[in-house]
Scaffold this motif. Structure first.
Motif, PDB file in Angstrom:
ATOM      1  N   ALA A  91      44.557  49.537  37.923  1.00 25.61           N
ATOM      2  CA  ALA A  91      43.402  50.608  37.988  1.00 25.61           C
ATOM      3  C   ALA A  91      42.431  50.151  39.072  1.00 25.61           C
ATOM      4  N   ALA A  92      41.936  51.169  39.609  1.00 26.60           N
ATOM      5  CA  ALA A  92      40.840  50.973  40.591  1.00 26.60           C
ATOM      6  C   ALA A  92      39.638  51.410  40.005  1.00 26.60           C
ATOM      7  N   ILE A  93      38.685  50.421  40.325  1.00 27.39           N
ATOM      8  CA  ILE A  93      37.262  50.383  39.585  1.00 27.39           C
ATOM      9  C   ILE A  93      36.478  51.496  40.568  1.00 27.39           C
ATOM     10  N   GLU A  94      35.992  52.431  40.047  1.00 23.74           N
ATOM     11  CA  GLU A  94      35.143  53.439  41.054  1.00 23.74           C
ATOM     12  C   GLU A  94      33.627  53.234  40.560  1.00 23.74           C
ATOM     13  N   PRO A  95      32.770  53.108  41.603  1.00 18.12           N
ATOM     14  CA  PRO A  95      31.449  53.023  41.219  1.00 18.12           C
ATOM     15  C   PRO A  95      30.974  54.257  40.442  1.00 18.12           C
ATOM     16  N   GLY A  96      29.888  54.023  39.427  1.00 14.36           N
ATOM     17  CA  GLY A  96      29.643  55.191  38.495  1.00 14.36           C
ATOM     18  C   GLY A  96      30.660  55.421  37.663  1.00 14.36           C
ATOM     19  N   SER A  97      31.529  54.876  37.359  1.00 13.52           N
ATOM     20  CA  SER A  97      32.624  55.206  36.491  1.00 13.52           C
ATOM     21  C   SER A  97      32.396  54.372  35.255  1.00 13.52           C
ATOM     22  N   PRO A  98      32.939  54.897  34.220  1.00 16.49           N
ATOM     23  CA  PRO A  98      32.759  54.080  32.863  1.00 16.49           C
ATOM     24  C   PRO A  98      33.276  52.557  32.950  1.00 16.49           C
ATOM     25  N   GLN A  99      34.342  52.228  33.748  1.00 15.34           N
ATOM     26  CA  GLN A  99      34.935  50.794  33.942  1.00 15.34           C
ATOM     27  C   GLN A  99      33.946  50.115  34.930  1.00 15.34           C
ATOM     28  N   GLY A 100      33.491  50.801  35.826  1.00 17.62           N
ATOM     29  CA  GLY A 100      32.319  50.206  36.650  1.00 17.62           C
ATOM     30  C   GLY A 100      31.066  49.739  36.045  1.00 17.62           C
ATOM     31  N   ALA A 101      30.743  50.818  35.028  1.00 14.94           N
ATOM     32  CA  ALA A 101      29.510  50.362  34.168  1.00 14.94           C
ATOM     33  C   ALA A 101      29.835  49.196  33.387  1.00 14.94           C
ATOM     34  N   ALA A 102      31.235  49.000  32.692  1.00 13.14           N
ATOM     35  CA  ALA A 102      31.398  47.999  31.886  1.00 13.14           C
ATOM     36  C   ALA A 102      31.998  46.726  32.412  1.00 13.14           C
ATOM     37  N   LEU A 103      31.834  46.602  33.710  1.00  8.88           N
ATOM     38  CA  LEU A 103      32.352  45.700  34.436  1.00  8.88           C
ATOM     39  C   LEU A 103      31.490  44.366  34.297  1.00  8.88           C
ATOM     40  N   GLU A 104      32.173  43.286  33.899  1.00  7.58           N
ATOM     41  CA  GLU A 104      31.166  42.036  33.685  1.00  7.58           C
ATOM     42  C   GLU A 104      31.311  40.784  34.809  1.00  7.58           C
ATOM     43  N   GLN A 105      32.380  40.853  35.611  1.00  7.30           N
ATOM     44  CA  GLN A 105      32.602  39.873  36.308  1.00  7.30           C
ATOM     45  C   GLN A 105      33.484  40.619  37.680  1.00  7.30           C
ATOM     46  N   LEU A 106      32.981  40.218  38.839  1.00  6.58           N
ATOM     47  CA  LEU A 106      33.744  40.540  40.163  1.00  6.58           C
ATOM     48  C   LEU A 106      34.261  39.255  40.831  1.00  6.58           C
ATOM     49  N   VAL A 107      35.616  39.415  40.801  1.00  7.11           N
ATOM     50  CA  VAL A 107      36.107  38.032  41.622  1.00  7.11           C
ATOM     51  C   VAL A 107      36.360  38.342  43.075  1.00  7.11           C
ATOM     52  N   VAL A 108      36.062  37.572  43.823  1.00 10.00           N
ATOM     53  CA  VAL A 108      36.116  37.263  45.462  1.00 10.00           C
ATOM     54  C   VAL A 108      36.998  36.266  45.652  1.00 10.00           C
ATOM     55  N   ILE A 109      37.778  36.546  46.806  1.00  8.34           N
ATOM     56  CA  ILE A 109      38.550  35.299  47.463  1.00  8.34           C
ATOM     57  C   ILE A 109      37.868  35.249  48.687  1.00  8.34           C
ATOM     58  N   ASP A 110      37.490  33.822  49.055  1.00  6.09           N
ATOM     59  CA  ASP A 110      36.883  33.760  50.093  1.00  6.09           C
ATOM     60  C   ASP A 110      37.681  32.760  51.129  1.00  6.09           C
ATOM     61  N   ALA A 111      38.620  33.567  52.002  1.00  2.48           N
ATOM     62  CA  ALA A 111      39.314  32.756  52.839  1.00  2.48           C
ATOM     63  C   ALA A 111      39.850  33.988  54.008  1.00  2.48           C
ATOM     64  N   THR A 112      40.458  33.239  54.777  1.00  2.00           N
ATOM     65  CA  THR A 112      41.130  34.313  55.956  1.00  2.00           C
ATOM     66  C   THR A 112      42.107  35.022  55.162  1.00  2.00           C
ATOM     67  N   TRP A 113      42.547  36.336  55.976  1.00  2.00           N
ATOM     68  CA  TRP A 113      43.332  37.225  55.419  1.00  2.00           C
ATOM     69  C   TRP A 113      44.615  36.429  54.928  1.00  2.00           C
ATOM     70  N   ARG A 114      45.373  35.634  55.791  1.00  2.00           N
ATOM     71  CA  ARG A 114      46.514  35.071  55.726  1.00  2.00           C
ATOM     72  C   ARG A 114      46.387  34.058  54.395  1.00  2.00           C
ATOM     73  N   LYS A 115      45.169  33.202  54.241  1.00  2.00           N
ATOM     74  CA  LYS A 115      45.061  32.321  53.192  1.00  2.00           C
ATOM     75  C   LYS A 115      44.875  33.135  51.975  1.00  2.00           C
ATOM     76  N   SER A 116      44.375  34.366  51.992  1.00  2.00           N
ATOM     77  CA  SER A 116      43.982  34.918  50.956  1.00  2.00           C
ATOM     78  C   SER A 116      44.968  35.515  50.135  1.00  2.00           C
ATOM     79  N   LYS A 117      45.914  36.122  51.229  1.00  2.00           N
ATOM     80  CA  LYS A 117      47.177  36.591  50.459  1.00  2.00           C
ATOM     81  C   LYS A 117      48.042  35.575  49.857  1.00  2.00           C
ATOM     82  N   LYS A 118      48.116  34.439  50.367  1.00  2.00           N
ATOM     83  CA  LYS A 118      48.632  33.210  49.796  1.00  2.00           C
ATOM     84  C   LYS A 118      48.387  32.874  48.475  1.00  2.00           C
TER      85      LYS A 118
END
Length: 191
Positions: A91-118
């Motif tokens: 599922a894609a979370i769209e800004p302003g959507s009910p799923q976006g309004a209910a979101l509790e946590q945004l998970v972010v991977i901080d790495a180069t693209w190659r390392k983030s894929k791994k």
């Protein structure tokens, strides 16, 4: 003689950006999973974002056990990552959507693209999370380090854009203040 390092931003004192840090509260918690090599990178924008966001956590690991990851994830979490063809459809979370309004946590991977894929390949739980992605032309203010992927943003720029879309009243563009300060200092030092 070794250079004196700021204990907060972990930059040399003459490049410390702590004076430009802001504190921003948010409803959505930001979980930043940082590759260990990024921790040592001089620009470390994941750490910078963490220092600006009241509701954030910075975890340094290339892989996490399934149990550790389950403990870190909130029930309504989403992954900030492009919808690339090799990832399972979710599922894609769209800004302003009910799923976006209910979101509790945004998970972010901080790495180069190659390392983030791994890192994603090693963490099937992260692959299954609903996804927050951007489309269209984007350009990074990151002048010193370039990405291998077109339309890429630094970690802090991505977080600022996502959080501003998910919580428009939050003023999240302000977390770019230390980033812009750092970029200005780097440009001045390269001259």
């Amino acid at each position: 003689m070794p250079r004196e390092i700021c204990p907060t931003c972990q930059r040399p004192r003459n490049m410390c950006y702590c004076g430009a840090l802001v504190r921003i509260p948010s409803r959505i918690k930001v979980l930043i999973i940082q590759h260990p090599q990024e921790q040592k990178h001089p620009f470390n924008t994941g750490r910078m974002a963490h220092l600006c966001l009241d509701s954030s956590e910075l975890v340094i690991a290339e892989t996490l056990s399934e149990e550790s990851l389950k403990q870190l994830l909130k029930p309504r979490s989403a992954l900030l990552y492009p919808s690339l063809s090799w990832l399972p459809p979710v599922a894609a979370i769209e800004p302003g959507s009910p799923q976006g309004a209910a979101l509790e946590q945004l998970v972010v991977i901080d790495a180069t693209w190659r390392k983030s894929k791994k890192m994603l390949h090693l963490q099937p739980l992260l692959q299954q999370l609903p996804r927050v992605s951007f489309s269209g032309d984007m350009s990074s203010n990151y002048q010193v380090r370039k990405s291998s992927m077109e339309n890429s943003l630094s970690t802090i720029e991505s977080i600022a854009l996502a959080m501003q879309q998910l919580e428009p009243e939050g003023g999240f563009e302000r977390i770019l203040q230390p980033f812009n300060d750092m970029v200005s200092r780097q440009i001045a030092n390269h001259r």
